[in-house]
Write an enzyme that holds these catalytic residues in place. Structure first.
Site, PDB file in Angstrom:
ATOM      1  N   HIS A   1     -34.217  29.746  86.893  1.00  0.00           N
ATOM      2  CA  HIS A   1     -33.390  30.964  86.986  1.00  0.00           C
ATOM      3  C   HIS A   1     -32.907  31.276  85.562  1.00  0.00           C
ATOM      4  O   HIS A   1     -32.746  30.378  84.737  1.00  0.00           O
ATOM      5  CB  HIS A   1     -32.197  30.628  87.890  1.00  0.00           C
ATOM      6  CG  HIS A   1     -31.286  31.755  88.213  1.00  0.00           C
ATOM      7  ND1 HIS A   1     -30.317  32.202  87.346  1.00  0.00           N
ATOM      8  CD2 HIS A   1     -31.169  32.511  89.329  1.00  0.00           C
ATOM      9  CE1 HIS A   1     -29.644  33.189  87.918  1.00  0.00           C
ATOM     10  NE2 HIS A   1     -30.145  33.399  89.125  1.00  0.00           N
TER      11      HIS A   1
ATOM     12  N   ASP B   1     -29.862  21.957  87.685  1.00  0.00           N
ATOM     13  CA  ASP B   1     -29.300  23.167  88.281  1.00  0.00           C
ATOM     14  C   ASP B   1     -29.431  22.999  89.803  1.00  0.00           C
ATOM     15  O   ASP B   1     -30.522  23.120  90.353  1.00  0.00           O
ATOM     16  CB  ASP B   1     -30.095  24.383  87.777  1.00  0.00           C
ATOM     17  CG  ASP B   1     -29.662  25.673  88.449  1.00  0.00           C
ATOM     18  OD1 ASP B   1     -28.832  25.632  89.375  1.00  0.00           O
ATOM     19  OD2 ASP B   1     -30.186  26.735  88.050  1.00  0.00           O
TER      20      ASP B   1
ATOM     21  N   GLN C   1     -29.344  25.910  94.200  1.00  0.00           N
ATOM     22  CA  GLN C   1     -30.072  26.154  95.449  1.00  0.00           C
ATOM     23  C   GLN C   1     -30.289  24.877  96.256  1.00  0.00           C
ATOM     24  O   GLN C   1     -30.951  24.924  97.302  1.00  0.00           O
ATOM     25  CB  GLN C   1     -31.442  26.802  95.157  1.00  0.00           C
ATOM     26  CG  GLN C   1     -31.366  28.173  94.542  1.00  0.00           C
ATOM     27  CD  GLN C   1     -30.798  29.237  95.488  1.00  0.00           C
ATOM     28  OE1 GLN C   1     -30.664  29.032  96.684  1.00  0.00           O
ATOM     29  NE2 GLN C   1     -30.446  30.391  94.932  1.00  0.00           N
TER      30      GLN C   1
ATOM     31  N   LYS D   1     -22.586  29.992  97.091  1.00  0.00           N
ATOM     32  CA  LYS D   1     -23.882  29.803  97.760  1.00  0.00           C
ATOM     33  C   LYS D   1     -23.783  28.742  98.848  1.00  0.00           C
ATOM     34  O   LYS D   1     -24.770  28.373  99.476  1.00  0.00           O
ATOM     35  CB  LYS D   1     -24.945  29.408  96.739  1.00  0.00           C
ATOM     36  CG  LYS D   1     -25.331  30.561  95.807  1.00  0.00           C
ATOM     37  CD  LYS D   1     -26.491  30.185  94.936  1.00  0.00           C
ATOM     38  CE  LYS D   1     -26.601  31.051  93.706  1.00  0.00           C
ATOM     39  NZ  LYS D   1     -27.270  32.322  93.958  1.00  0.00           N
TER      40      LYS D   1
ATOM     41  N   CYS E   1     -33.822  37.065  89.095  1.00  0.00           N
ATOM     42  CA  CYS E   1     -33.380  36.388  87.858  1.00  0.00           C
ATOM     43  C   CYS E   1     -34.366  35.290  87.454  1.00  0.00           C
ATOM     44  O   CYS E   1     -33.962  34.216  86.993  1.00  0.00           O
ATOM     45  CB  CYS E   1     -31.973  35.811  87.993  1.00  0.00           C
ATOM     46  SG  CYS E   1     -30.741  37.042  88.366  1.00  0.00           S
TER      47      CYS E   1
HETATM   48  N1  PMP Z   1     -29.470  28.785  89.337  1.00  0.00           N
HETATM   49  C1  PMP Z   1     -30.138  29.151  90.440  1.00  0.00           C
HETATM   50  C2  PMP Z   1     -31.360  28.381  90.838  1.00  0.00           C
HETATM   51  C3  PMP Z   1     -29.692  30.237  91.188  1.00  0.00           C
HETATM   52  O1  PMP Z   1     -30.370  30.610  92.289  1.00  0.00           O
HETATM   53  C4  PMP Z   1     -28.535  30.932  90.778  1.00  0.00           C
HETATM   54  C5  PMP Z   1     -28.014  32.111  91.558  1.00  0.00           C
HETATM   55  N2  PMP Z   1     -28.987  33.006  91.985  1.00  0.00           N
HETATM   56  C6  PMP Z   1     -27.876  30.490  89.631  1.00  0.00           C
HETATM   57  C7  PMP Z   1     -28.363  29.423  88.937  1.00  0.00           C
HETATM   58  C8  PMP Z   1     -26.648  31.180  89.119  1.00  0.00           C
HETATM   59  O2  PMP Z   1     -25.589  31.038  90.001  1.00  0.00           O
HETATM   60  P1  PMP Z   1     -24.248  31.881  89.757  1.00  0.00           P
HETATM   61  O3  PMP Z   1     -24.655  33.307  89.670  1.00  0.00           O
HETATM   62  O4  PMP Z   1     -23.444  31.575  90.968  1.00  0.00           O
HETATM   63  O5  PMP Z   1     -23.634  31.371  88.503  1.00  0.00           O
END
Ligand code: PMP
Length: 422
Positions: A130, A207, A210, A233, A372
């Site tokens: 991401h 990270d 997910q 999430k 993203c």
């Molecule tokens: N890493 C991953 C794999 C994500 O899916 C996301 C959110 N789509 C993020 C990081 C970023 O999370 P946040 O917008 O809550 O900071």
């Protein structure tokens, strides 16, 4: 996965805990919420925890010498301990409240990265990251002159672990990987990658945005150095996230942001930082969101993460089976038997945004775009995809609603095409 003795989730019963899932949209359509990888909904218990915090316990933390502030501080610190238990961390000092996964990763890139990464060093990422786990490292590379390398993905949408042999070296200072891809659903072998990276002395950031909401996290089993995820999430409030860091690393890192609460002493000449974890929590922290996150963890663990994962597996398997019967749909992602509850696809000749907006008109909420993950989409030769993502409250009937909506789009497209030809 759920053990043989565990009862499957009764999603209909769970849904009653989520007021928003009763919403009727576009006049008469029951909301079918399949955008859980973007953000999840909250059960009443979490909403109530937030209301209770404002109605009964709210004051600033770590500051006041008064009853309410002490109450608020105690609850905030209890929430930290709850997160520590959730992750299997050794100490509450290893848990930093941030505003989300993105903030957590940026904290590491700035604080650990600026001190430890130099020109000529290498940062190893994967092609399925991401942007939140790409851009902070690109910025670090720009600041320091370090180089970024990429673990490629294979045709089966897994990480090519064989490539680690030539990608890892003594120049590798940091490996930053997602535990679960937000596009492909791929569940990565974190512990193995950590082991191989550590053999070269590299630090590993995971990270877990997910993964933490969907499967049990054990930072000891991963042996990761840093882990980042977001509350929103996993049924918690937005505006709160977690950075787990190995205590010895956090101890050695300079504070990222300066301000109130993160200092032991300030003079005209300078400052002395506070101890962990306060050192990394400058200013007023996300007090109420942290209490909401605690309630979300309680809810999640009461249901049981293994049951959540098993339920999502059933939905994913079913979605793959039904969607693969639709001629105009191409599924993108790893084998449904080994991935998380994310189903990404494209429809022939229909733009992803049109797919999402037509599904919206029948009440089905999914995501469209690059999610993203532009480098991953580039690798796949796609500009945009659609993504349906499941959580504990989704049902097989909702998958049916998605499939029925896609079949309608197929029909619409066929008619539209026919008309254009005549
Ligand atoms: N890493 C991953 C794999 C994500 O899916 C996301 C959110 N789509 C993020 C990081 C970023 O999370 P946040 O917008 O809550 O900071």
């Amino acid at each position: 996965m759920a053990t043989a003795t565990e009862t499957p989730i009764d999603a209909e019963k769970i849904r009653r805990d989520f007021p928003i899932l009763e919403t009727i949209i576009h006049g008469d359509k029951r909301l079918v919420y399949l955008d859980n990888a973007a953000t999840t909904q909250r059960p009443q218990a979490v909403i109530q925890a937030v209301v209770d915090a404002y109605e009964k316990h709210y004051a600033n933390v770590h500051r006041g010498i008064h009853w309410l502030s002490e109450q608020s501080t105690n609850l905030y610190e209890e929430a930290r301990v709850r997160v520590q238990q959730f992750l299997g961390a050794s100490s509450p000092h290893e848990i930093i409240f941030t505003t989300g996964a993105t903030a957590s990763i940026n904290l590491v890139a700035r604080s650990w990265g600026d001190v430890n990464v130099k020109a000529g060093d290498e940062i190893l990422l994967t092609e399925m990251e991401h942007h939140s786990n790409i851009v902070p490292w690109q910025q670090l590379a720009e600041r320091t002159g370090a180089t970024i390398k990429w673990i490629p993905i294979t045709e089966t949408m897994q990480l090519d672990l064989a490539s680690l042999e030539h990608l890892l070296s003594s120049r590798t200072k940091l490996v930053a990987i997602t535990a679960v891809s937000n596009v492909l659903g791929t569940i990565n072998p974190v512990a193995e990658i950590v082991k191989r990276a550590h053999a070269y002395g590299a630090i590993v950031l995971v990270d877990a945005a997910q993964s933490a909401p969907h499967e049990a996290t054990d930072v000891q089993q991963w042996n990761a150095d840093f882990v980042a995820f977001s509350g929103h999430k996993m049924m918690g409030p937005s505006g709160v996230g977690i950075l787990y860091g190995r205590e010895s690393l956090l101890e050695a890192m300079p504070p990222f942001m300066g301000g109130g609460s993160m200092i032991r002493r300030v003079t005209l000449e300078g400052f002395e930082p506070a101890d962990l974890p306060d050192k990394f929590e400058a200013g007023t922290p996300p007090i109420v969101p942290a209490l909401g996150l605690r309630a979300a963890i309680d809810y999640l663990e009461q249901v049981g993460l293994s049951r959540v994962a098993a339920h999502e597996r059933v939905l994913t398997r079913y979605a793959h089976q039904r969607m693969s019967q639709l001629d105009s749909v191409t599924l993108i992602g790893s084998d449904p038997e080994i991935k998380s509850g994310i189903v990404t696809f494209v429809m022939n000749d229909v733009h992803a945004h049109d797919v999402a907006s037509r599904l919206d008109s029948v009440g089905v909420a999914i995501r469209a775009g690059h999610h993203c993950a532009m480098p991953l989409h580039k690798k796949l030769g796609l500009v945009a995809t659609n993504r349906a993502s499941f959580y504990l409250y989704n049902t097989l009937e909702e998958v049916d609603a998605l499939v029925a909506g896609l079949a309608q789009i197929h029909e619409w497209r066929a008619t539209h095409r026919g008309r254009r030809r005549t």
